[in-house]
Design a protein around this motif. Structure first.
Motif, mmCIF file in Angstrom:
data_model
loop_
_atom_site.group_PDB
_atom_site.id
_atom_site.type_symbol
_atom_site.label_atom_id
_atom_site.label_comp_id
_atom_site.label_asym_id
_atom_site.label_seq_id
_atom_site.Cartn_x
_atom_site.Cartn_y
_atom_site.Cartn_z
ATOM 1 N N ILE A 78 47.306 35.627 43.507
ATOM 2 C CA ILE A 78 46.585 34.535 44.395
ATOM 3 C C ILE A 78 47.267 33.378 43.929
ATOM 4 C CG2 ILE A 78 44.325 33.226 45.190
ATOM 5 C CD1 ILE A 78 42.850 36.055 44.774
ATOM 6 N N ASP A 79 47.820 32.486 44.743
ATOM 7 C CA ASP A 79 48.080 31.215 44.136
ATOM 8 C C ASP A 79 47.331 30.486 43.417
ATOM 9 O OD1 ASP A 79 50.407 29.140 44.060
ATOM 10 O OD2 ASP A 79 49.088 28.006 45.334
ATOM 11 N N PRO A 80 47.468 29.983 42.175
ATOM 12 C CA PRO A 80 46.357 29.234 41.558
ATOM 13 C C PRO A 80 45.911 27.853 42.462
ATOM 14 C CG PRO A 80 48.060 29.959 39.953
ATOM 15 C CD PRO A 80 48.765 30.370 41.364
ATOM 16 N N ALA A 81 46.808 27.251 42.978
ATOM 17 C CA ALA A 81 46.459 26.128 43.584
ATOM 18 C C ALA A 81 45.619 26.454 44.842
ATOM 19 C CB ALA A 81 47.710 25.541 44.210
ATOM 20 N N ALA A 82 46.071 27.508 45.320
ATOM 21 C CA ALA A 82 45.207 27.885 46.651
ATOM 22 C C ALA A 82 43.604 28.148 46.173
ATOM 23 C CB ALA A 82 46.014 29.204 47.518
ATOM 24 N N GLN A 83 43.899 28.863 45.099
ATOM 25 C CA GLN A 83 42.448 29.532 44.841
ATOM 26 C C GLN A 83 41.542 28.424 44.265
ATOM 27 O OE1 GLN A 83 42.511 30.896 40.667
ATOM 28 N NE2 GLN A 83 40.816 32.120 40.815
ATOM 29 N N ARG A 84 42.045 27.172 43.691
ATOM 30 C CA ARG A 84 41.289 26.052 43.366
ATOM 31 C C ARG A 84 40.819 25.295 44.487
ATOM 32 N NH1 ARG A 84 45.558 25.690 39.228
ATOM 33 N NH2 ARG A 84 46.813 23.971 40.805
ATOM 34 N N THR A 85 41.807 25.158 45.576
ATOM 35 C CA THR A 85 41.498 24.366 46.595
ATOM 36 C C THR A 85 40.306 25.016 47.456
ATOM 37 O OG1 THR A 85 43.357 23.373 47.073
ATOM 38 C CG2 THR A 85 42.147 23.686 48.969
ATOM 39 N N ILE A 86 40.345 26.390 47.598
ATOM 40 C CA ILE A 86 39.116 27.154 48.152
ATOM 41 C C ILE A 86 38.083 27.190 47.419
ATOM 42 C CG2 ILE A 86 38.576 29.504 49.201
ATOM 43 C CD1 ILE A 86 41.682 29.856 49.674
ATOM 44 N N MET A 87 38.091 27.366 46.271
ATOM 45 C CA MET A 87 37.027 27.354 45.423
ATOM 46 C C MET A 87 36.168 25.868 45.351
ATOM 47 S SD MET A 87 35.957 30.400 44.329
ATOM 48 C CE MET A 87 34.753 29.850 42.939
ATOM 49 N N ASP A 88 36.877 24.926 45.284
ATOM 50 C CA ASP A 88 36.575 23.709 45.704
ATOM 51 C C ASP A 88 35.791 23.198 46.755
ATOM 52 O OD1 ASP A 88 36.025 20.973 44.509
ATOM 53 O OD2 ASP A 88 37.916 20.253 45.441
ATOM 54 N N GLY A 89 36.444 23.667 47.811
ATOM 55 C CA GLY A 89 35.753 23.696 49.064
ATOM 56 C C GLY A 89 34.479 24.332 49.336
ATOM 57 N N LEU A 90 34.224 25.572 48.628
ATOM 58 C CA LEU A 90 32.999 26.367 48.611
ATOM 59 C C LEU A 90 31.845 25.473 47.631
ATOM 60 C CD1 LEU A 90 34.274 29.989 48.315
ATOM 61 C CD2 LEU A 90 33.746 28.765 50.159
ATOM 62 N N HIS A 91 32.541 25.152 46.628
ATOM 63 C CA HIS A 91 31.597 24.083 46.056
ATOM 64 C C HIS A 91 30.919 22.963 46.385
ATOM 65 C CE1 HIS A 91 31.059 20.855 42.840
ATOM 66 N NE2 HIS A 91 30.362 21.752 42.255
ATOM 67 N N GLY A 92 31.931 22.385 47.450
ATOM 68 C CA GLY A 92 31.407 21.409 48.129
ATOM 69 C C GLY A 92 30.531 21.687 49.147
ATOM 70 N N ALA A 93 30.505 22.853 49.665
ATOM 71 C CA ALA A 93 29.690 23.635 50.859
ATOM 72 C C ALA A 93 28.225 23.513 50.228
ATOM 73 C CB ALA A 93 30.397 24.459 51.377
ATOM 74 N N ALA A 94 28.157 23.764 48.941
ATOM 75 C CA ALA A 94 26.932 24.141 48.272
ATOM 76 C C ALA A 94 26.365 22.851 47.683
ATOM 77 C CB ALA A 94 27.036 25.167 47.361
ATOM 78 N N ASN A 114 38.090 35.589 40.321
ATOM 79 C CA ASN A 114 38.611 35.784 38.982
ATOM 80 C C ASN A 114 40.135 36.011 39.219
ATOM 81 O OD1 ASN A 114 39.608 38.548 40.185
ATOM 82 N ND2 ASN A 114 37.827 39.559 39.575
ATOM 83 N N GLY A 115 40.809 35.557 40.165
ATOM 84 C CA GLY A 115 42.237 35.498 40.074
ATOM 85 C C GLY A 115 43.098 36.346 40.637
ATOM 86 N N GLY A 116 42.313 37.484 41.238
ATOM 87 C CA GLY A 116 43.143 38.465 42.027
ATOM 88 C C GLY A 116 42.653 40.056 41.679
ATOM 89 N N ASP A 117 41.697 40.300 40.912
ATOM 90 C CA ASP A 117 41.395 41.643 40.289
ATOM 91 C C ASP A 117 40.376 42.036 41.313
ATOM 92 O OD1 ASP A 117 42.881 41.603 38.129
ATOM 93 O OD2 ASP A 117 41.389 41.202 36.738
ATOM 94 N N ILE A 118 40.828 43.300 41.769
ATOM 95 C CA ILE A 118 39.739 43.961 42.696
ATOM 96 C C ILE A 118 39.069 44.981 41.956
ATOM 97 C CG2 ILE A 118 39.656 45.431 45.003
ATOM 98 C CD1 ILE A 118 40.984 42.644 45.283
ATOM 99 N N VAL A 119 37.688 44.565 41.588
ATOM 100 C CA VAL A 119 36.958 45.277 40.599
ATOM 101 C C VAL A 119 36.376 46.553 41.251
ATOM 102 C CG1 VAL A 119 36.384 43.234 39.390
ATOM 103 C CG2 VAL A 119 35.014 43.897 41.068
ATOM 104 N N ARG A 120 36.147 47.562 40.574
ATOM 105 C CA ARG A 120 35.478 48.919 40.953
ATOM 106 C C ARG A 120 33.845 48.414 40.479
ATOM 107 N NH1 ARG A 120 37.506 53.354 42.306
ATOM 108 N NH2 ARG A 120 39.462 53.036 41.453
ATOM 109 N N PRO A 121 32.957 48.211 41.578
ATOM 110 C CA PRO A 121 31.763 48.157 41.332
ATOM 111 C C PRO A 121 30.918 49.264 40.915
ATOM 112 C CG PRO A 121 32.054 48.063 43.688
ATOM 113 C CD PRO A 121 33.458 48.167 43.142
#
Length: 646
Positions: free
Chosen positions: A538-554, A504-511
């Motif tokens: 969270i740096d947007p570029a870092a977020q996109r890269t990490i999420m893209d890597g997790l997308h590729g993993a699945a 979500n870009g950095g929000d630490i939600v309260r479950p």
């Protein structure tokens, strides 16, 4: 003769004094009695008249039913049923030991209990609440009720009361989450929160029932009836105040998602836990642990010790233990996105850096670490490293970010704590543990304690307890932490919150599981929407890269969970994890979906489950099917048709 005093000898001088004293005492006594009678009849007459009239009146408490608990669609998870309880009030029992023994003999024949069983029940319940009536039987037959009423004089202190008992129409579904209610005990009665309660009232003890007790609990009513000299009702009701039903609680839980998660884990036959949560507001659609238990056990007047022992027996999986919020394990490779964020933020790696994965990592002192399965991935960047879950790549990041001079650790520890690991998430129903993000200070202090001359335990015992260690912090600890191994301890809910922040870009939600409070007429009186706990940049570029890597993993070939999610109709981002423990490999899977518009995070862990792709990932898929309305039957038909064409 006439010269003598014919009246006898002269009276003593003290006699008149004695007469005067006695007369004075009599006057004083009469005055005291007169004044006392005047006080009783005139000054206090109205008070004693009221007391005399009150002796003809008995007040009965009319128990209020607790509110219902329903899921987000209105499906009832907890409500009430009425039951007839055979109760004994010890303060009304005969004082004579002989008469009490005779009463227990008679009562035993009616209740189907031995006299010693009756004494034990009274004694055991008196330990919990001395003023509370002891319940001998619940759901007694109407014949028993009629008999006792007709022979009430022979059964002093014995009554049959109509009570409300919690009912669970969905069986064991969400048992750990819902918790249970029971009679208020002596300790609670001294708590200001329960000051308006009386012995015998029902209060929440665990879970939702406890956290939202003040909203679910109703207000008791009262009935005043006329009684005879023996204290028995004569049939005349003088006044009545109807009880007020408690409010209903609407949960964020989706019963279909909850059931899918519980069935997915229980079908594996191993202990585990799962979380399904909205990444933006912390609403929990499912939160569960396996093995489960039947919550109606706690709706009984008393849980037998043998039953409670089974619920906590580790050989039986400790069914009462909630692994979703208290099951702390090493996270395995699901921790790698956190390591990636830490390395990028600290500048120890950039998005385009290539690391050559030869399959081996030289730790020093002759120690060489390897990839799982001795795989060799070659020259890869961060995205590829996440896709194939390269241990060597992240070993390298762990070595670069190690900071042994800092008591709190380096960037990995900093980011892990910022994402909510190592502390309770703030779940609204409470009951959470903290877990651990390992630091040099913790290990060094433990080592010092273990090697101190006055150490309270021997080296081997301390090591078995896992509380102390035989060495100080080393580079290997941070290297292990980088891939979620070593001393790190997290639960599924903490990992779900961390992945939600990444998505979500950095929000630490309260479950939270509370959604709304409705009054007994169904009108909404309170919305439950807690604010986020914190926000991290969270740096947007870092977020996109990490999420893209997790997308590729699945979703891409060679991805670690591609065998499970390849061809899935909804694109997701997901990460497997396989963590080594003394009991066997801990299986993990965490997914964020849909990938292009993230709304949900699902976290699953299975004890001794082996590879994450083998056990945790398929379980997560079944939960995602419910969240995303995916029809697996249609997918299977398409796959079968494709195979036939080929």
């Amino acid at each position: 003769m006439m010269g003598r005093d014919w009246r006898g000898p002269p009276m003593p001088n003290q006699f008149p004094l004695r007469v005067a004293v006695l007369g004075g005492v009599a006057v004083v006594a009469f005055a005291v009695i007169f004044l006392r009678l005047w006080y009783l009849e005139v000054l206090s007459g109205d008070e004693y008249l009221a007391q005399a009239q009150n002796n003809q009146v008995r007040e009965f408490t009319v128990q209020a039913p607790r509110g219902k608990v329903v899921d987000r669609h209105g499906e009832v998870l907890v409500d009430n049923r009425t039951a007839l309880e055979l109760q004994v009030k010890e303060t009304d029992l005969p004082r004579s030991r002989e008469r009490r023994a005779q009463l227990f003999e008679r009562l035993g024949e009616v209740a189907g209990l031995r006299p010693d069983q009756i004494r034990n029940k009274i004694r055991l319940e008196a330990k919990e609440c001395a003023a509370c009536p002891a319940t001998l039987r619940r759901d007694v037959a109407y014949d028993t009720v009629y008999f006792l009423r007709e022979n009430q004089a022979r059964f002093p202190g014995v009554s049959v009361e109509r009570v409300y008992v919690r009912r669970y129409p969905q069986g064991s579904l969400a048992a750990h989450l819902l918790g249970y209610a029971g009679e208020v005990d002596s300790t609670q009665l001294s708590d200001p929160r329960y000051e308006a309660l009386e012995p015998g009232d029902q209060v929440g003890k665990e879970g939702v029932e406890y956290a939202y007790d003040s909203l679910l609990r109703g207000t008791n009513g009262e009935s005043r009836v006329q009684v005879d000299a023996a204290g028995q009702p004569t049939g005349g009701q003088l006044s009545a105040r109807e009880p007020t039903t408690g409010n209903d609680l609407v949960l964020t839980i989706d019963d279909a998602v909850q059931r899918a998660g519980e069935e997915a884990i229980s079908s594996i036959g191993l202990p585990g836990g799962f979380v399904a949560m909205n990444i933006n507001d912390g609403q929990l659609y499912g939160l569960g642990s396996s093995p489960g238990y039947d919550p109606s056990i706690f709706a009984k007047p008393r849980v037998p010790p043998a039953v409670y022992k089974q619920l906590t027996d580790e050989d039986l999986g400790a069914p009462l233990f909630d692994r979703a919020t208290n099951g702390f394990y090493p996270a395995g490779s699901t921790f790698k996105p956190i390591t990636a964020l830490a390395a990028l933020d600290s500048g120890e790696i950039d998005l385009n850096e290539i690391i050559n994965d030869t399959g081996d990592f030289a730790l020093g002192d002759g120690q060489v670490l390897h990839n799982a399965g001795d795989a060799v991935h070659g020259a890869i960047d961060l995205r590829q490293a996440l896709k194939v879950s390269s241990d060597v790549f992240f070993y390298t990041l762990g070595a670069r970010t190690n900071d042994p001079k800092s008591d709190d650790g380096g960037p990995i520890q900093e980011w892990a704590r910022a994402l909510g690991l190592g502390e309770p998430t703030g779940l609204d129903v409470g009951g959470e543990g903290a877990g651990r993000v390992p630091t040099p200070e913790q290990r060094n202090d433990a080592y010092a304690e273990n090697t101190a001359p006055d150490s309270p335990c021997g080296k081997e015992i301390c090591l078995d307890k896992g509380e102390v260690t035989d060495r100080e912090w080393s580079l290997g600890d941070n290297v292990n932490l980088a891939i979620g191994q070593g001393d790190v301890q997290v639960d599924p809910l903490q990992m779900a919150v961390a992945y939600a922040a990444l998505a979500n870009g950095g929000d630490i939600v309260r479950p939270h599981v509370g959604l709304r409070v409705d009054d007994p007429q169904g009108r909404a009186i309170q919305e439950i929407d807690p604010a986020v706990r914190d926000h991290i940049e969270i740096d947007p570029a870092a977020q996109r890269t990490i999420m893209d890597g997790l997308h590729g993993a699945a979703m891409e070939p060679e991805g670690t969970s591609y065998p499970v999610f390849g061809g899935y109709p909804v694109d997701i981002a997901g990460k497997t994890g396989t963590a080594e423990t003394a009991q066997g490999d801990q299986s993990w899977y965490i997914a964020v979906a849909p990938y292009d518009d993230p709304r949900y995070v699902v976290a699953v862990t299975i004890e001794r489950g082996g590879f994450g792709a083998d056990t945790a990932a398929p379980a997560a898929q079944r939960i995602l099917d419910e969240l995303l309305n995916v029809d697996q039957a249609s997918i299977e038909q398409v796959d079968a048709g494709s195979a036939a064409v080929e």
